[in-house]
Motif scaffolding. Structure first.
Motif, PDB file in Angstrom:
ATOM      1  N   GLY A  59     -14.771   9.496  19.628  1.00 50.59           N
ATOM      2  CA  GLY A  59     -15.971   9.153  18.880  1.00 50.59           C
ATOM      3  C   GLY A  59     -16.243  10.073  17.711  1.00 50.59           C
ATOM      4  N   ALA A  60     -16.222  11.383  17.946  1.00 48.35           N
ATOM      5  CA  ALA A  60     -16.512  12.349  16.877  1.00 48.35           C
ATOM      6  C   ALA A  60     -15.448  12.302  15.791  1.00 48.35           C
ATOM      7  N   LEU A  61     -14.194  12.150  16.196  1.00 46.19           N
ATOM      8  CA  LEU A  61     -13.105  12.091  15.229  1.00 46.19           C
ATOM      9  C   LEU A  61     -13.212  10.844  14.367  1.00 46.19           C
ATOM     10  N   ARG A  62     -13.541   9.705  14.992  1.00 43.99           N
ATOM     11  CA  ARG A  62     -13.726   8.476  14.231  1.00 43.99           C
ATOM     12  C   ARG A  62     -14.805   8.634  13.176  1.00 43.99           C
ATOM     13  N   ALA A  63     -15.919   9.227  13.562  1.00 46.44           N
ATOM     14  CA  ALA A  63     -17.034   9.428  12.629  1.00 46.44           C
ATOM     15  C   ALA A  63     -16.615  10.327  11.472  1.00 46.44           C
ATOM     16  N   ALA A  64     -15.870  11.382  11.768  1.00 47.80           N
ATOM     17  CA  ALA A  64     -15.429  12.313  10.727  1.00 47.80           C
ATOM     18  C   ALA A  64     -14.453  11.641   9.765  1.00 47.80           C
ATOM     19  N   LEU A  65     -13.545  10.845  10.298  1.00 44.47           N
ATOM     20  CA  LEU A  65     -12.574  10.164   9.449  1.00 44.47           C
ATOM     21  C   LEU A  65     -13.230   9.111   8.572  1.00 44.47           C
TER      22      LEU A  65
ATOM     23  N   LYS B 258      -3.972  17.871   6.140  1.00 42.93           N
ATOM     24  CA  LYS B 258      -4.982  18.647   5.414  1.00 42.93           C
ATOM     25  C   LYS B 258      -5.966  17.733   4.709  1.00 42.93           C
ATOM     26  N   ASP B 259      -5.455  16.678   4.082  1.00 45.35           N
ATOM     27  CA  ASP B 259      -6.330  15.754   3.353  1.00 45.35           C
ATOM     28  C   ASP B 259      -7.329  15.085   4.285  1.00 45.35           C
ATOM     29  N   LEU B 260      -6.894  14.755   5.495  1.00 44.96           N
ATOM     30  CA  LEU B 260      -7.761  14.088   6.462  1.00 44.96           C
ATOM     31  C   LEU B 260      -8.555  15.081   7.326  1.00 44.96           C
ATOM     32  N   ARG B 261      -8.289  16.367   7.092  1.00 46.42           N
ATOM     33  CA  ARG B 261      -8.997  17.445   7.811  1.00 46.42           C
ATOM     34  C   ARG B 261      -8.768  17.357   9.313  1.00 46.42           C
ATOM     35  N   LEU B 262      -7.508  17.118   9.660  1.00 51.85           N
ATOM     36  CA  LEU B 262      -7.123  17.061  11.057  1.00 51.85           C
ATOM     37  C   LEU B 262      -6.695  18.449  11.534  1.00 51.85           C
ATOM     38  N   GLU B 263      -6.942  18.743  12.778  1.00 54.29           N
ATOM     39  CA  GLU B 263      -6.575  20.049  13.312  1.00 54.29           C
ATOM     40  C   GLU B 263      -5.059  20.171  13.391  1.00 54.29           C
ATOM     41  N   ALA B 264      -4.584  21.416  13.427  1.00 52.94           N
ATOM     42  CA  ALA B 264      -3.159  21.671  13.484  1.00 52.94           C
ATOM     43  C   ALA B 264      -2.579  21.181  14.798  1.00 52.94           C
ATOM     44  N   ALA B 265      -1.285  20.768  14.733  1.00 51.52           N
ATOM     45  CA  ALA B 265      -0.617  20.320  15.946  1.00 51.52           C
ATOM     46  C   ALA B 265      -0.438  21.485  16.910  1.00 51.52           C
ATOM     47  N   ARG B 266      -0.399  21.177  18.198  1.00 50.33           N
ATOM     48  CA  ARG B 266      -0.243  22.216  19.222  1.00 50.33           C
ATOM     49  C   ARG B 266       1.208  22.643  19.394  1.00 50.33           C
ATOM     50  N   SER B 267       2.122  21.838  18.917  1.00 49.06           N
ATOM     51  CA  SER B 267       3.536  22.211  19.034  1.00 49.06           C
ATOM     52  C   SER B 267       4.317  21.662  17.847  1.00 49.06           C
TER      53      SER B 267
ATOM     54  N   SER C 221       0.855  -1.178   0.000  1.00 48.91           N
ATOM     55  CA  SER C 221       0.000   0.000   0.000  1.00 48.91           C
ATOM     56  C   SER C 221       0.892   1.227   0.000  1.00 48.91           C
ATOM     57  N   VAL C 222       0.337   2.364  -0.405  1.00 52.46           N
ATOM     58  CA  VAL C 222       1.078   3.614  -0.212  1.00 52.46           C
ATOM     59  C   VAL C 222       1.361   3.830   1.269  1.00 52.46           C
ATOM     60  N   LEU C 223       0.578   3.171   2.127  1.00 51.81           N
ATOM     61  CA  LEU C 223       0.822   3.262   3.569  1.00 51.81           C
ATOM     62  C   LEU C 223       2.029   2.420   3.981  1.00 51.81           C
ATOM     63  N   GLY C 224       2.683   1.805   3.022  1.00 48.61           N
ATOM     64  CA  GLY C 224       3.956   1.158   3.284  1.00 48.61           C
ATOM     65  C   GLY C 224       5.114   2.131   3.215  1.00 48.61           C
ATOM     66  N   PHE C 225       4.863   3.344   2.717  1.00 50.60           N
ATOM     67  CA  PHE C 225       5.913   4.375   2.719  1.00 50.60           C
ATOM     68  C   PHE C 225       5.403   5.723   3.222  1.00 50.60           C
ATOM     69  N   LEU C 226       4.125   5.811   3.539  1.00 49.08           N
ATOM     70  CA  LEU C 226       3.531   7.011   4.123  1.00 49.08           C
ATOM     71  C   LEU C 226       2.857   6.656   5.448  1.00 49.08           C
ATOM     72  N   PRO C 227       2.796   7.604   6.371  1.00 49.84           N
ATOM     73  CA  PRO C 227       2.010   7.363   7.594  1.00 49.84           C
ATOM     74  C   PRO C 227       0.531   7.573   7.323  1.00 49.84           C
ATOM     75  N   MET C 228      -0.308   6.971   8.139  1.00 51.94           N
ATOM     76  CA  MET C 228      -1.743   7.192   8.059  1.00 51.94           C
ATOM     77  C   MET C 228      -2.277   7.366   9.471  1.00 51.94           C
ATOM     78  N   PRO C 229      -2.492   8.607   9.905  1.00 52.90           N
ATOM     79  CA  PRO C 229      -3.042   8.818  11.241  1.00 52.90           C
ATOM     80  C   PRO C 229      -4.368   8.081  11.407  1.00 52.90           C
ATOM     81  N   TYR C 230      -4.533   7.452  12.535  1.00 50.69           N
ATOM     82  CA  TYR C 230      -5.741   6.713  12.884  1.00 50.69           C
ATOM     83  C   TYR C 230      -5.925   5.432  12.082  1.00 50.69           C
TER      84      TYR C 230
END
Length: 272
Positions: A196-202, A263-272, A131-140
């Protein structure tokens, strides 16, 4: 490709089914596998029973193909499953072991079962569906991504070991592909309310992307290309998205790739 013998795991639907049918059209004698108790022929593809999490089952499937034909020229390790988008801490160690037992160790079992016979015949090709996930990370989707990173590392290392014996080990890396794979993914077995809300959005985002994704035929064509190439590559991107992701990973700054994933997954910006 007449008289070439191919075995494809997880061939009852999706990428595996499309690949089996495409290889049969190209002239291979194809055996697909399914965990179903009573497999039957699907078009020109003869189906065998196989559980890739069982050493005995893996050995039996290889032995059956050898009994019928005396050789195996191509093994496509496709069987696998995923966990629906969820935080890594929402999956137990048991669930982590289960996905690795199928996606990674299932590939290892089948490879170990077939390599001695390919060594004796002095030829063979093993294609592992990564998969492309063999060379890229996939949050969640950390566990699934980890299995595909493992598939890629194992495949590239093993290819160096076996190529002097006439055997090549290659990785096929699709991006999003429109199949029932997403619908068949497991839910996390230790869900936490805070996610829960994040899972539903993803889940909604993944379904949105899959609406315009390419079908499994693009992977089947890539498998055929890798199976028949006179001078094969170690890795094959399957589809336009996968090819684009490969180029970005190779040439774009890490910070740009990182920001693009979020951005593609519409995740909020990191805090640090």
């Amino acid at each position: 490709m007449n008289n070439k013998i191919a075995l494809i795991t997880g061939a009852s639907s999706g990428i595996g089914e499309s690949t089996a049918q495409r290889l049969a059209q190209a002239g291979y004698t194809v055996h697909g596998t399914t965990r179903a108790a009573s497999p039957s022929a699907q078009g020109k593809v003869d189906m065998l029973t196989l559980d890739v999490t069982s050493d005995d089952s893996a050995e039996a499937a290889i032995a059956e193909v050898l009994r019928r034909h005396g050789r195996i020229d191509l093994l496509v390790n496709n069987a696998g499953f995923g966990v629906a988008p969820a935080a890594a801490e929402e999956s137990s160690l048991e669930q982590a072991r289960a996905i690795f037992d199928t996606n990674f160790f299932g590939m290892v079992r089948m490879t170990r079962a077939v390599v001695p016979h390919m060594r004796k015949q002095g030829s063979g090709r093993i294609l592992n569906i990564g998969s492309v996930l063999g060379f890229l990370p996939m949050p969640y989707m950390a566990l699934y991504s980890a299995t595909k990173h493992a598939v890629a590392g194992y495949s590239e290392s093993l290819d160096h070991e076996l190529r002097t014996l006439g055997i090549r080990v290659l990785v096929i890396e699709p991006g999003y592909i429109k199949t029932s794979f997403d619908a068949n993914s497991l839910d996390p077995d230790l869900p936490l309310a805070m996610y829960g809300a994040l899972r539903a959005a993803l889940n909604a985002r993944v379904k949105e992307v899959l609406l315009t994704a390419q079908g499994p035929d693009v992977v089947a064509e890539t498998v055929l290309q890798a199976a028949t190439a006179a001078h094969p590559k170690l890795r094959y991107a399957a589809g336009t998205l996968a090819a684009r992701m490969r180029l970005l990973r190779r040439f774009a700054p890490a910070s740009l790739v990182d920001a693009g994933i979020r951005k593609d997954l519409r995740l909020e910006a990191a805090r640090s």
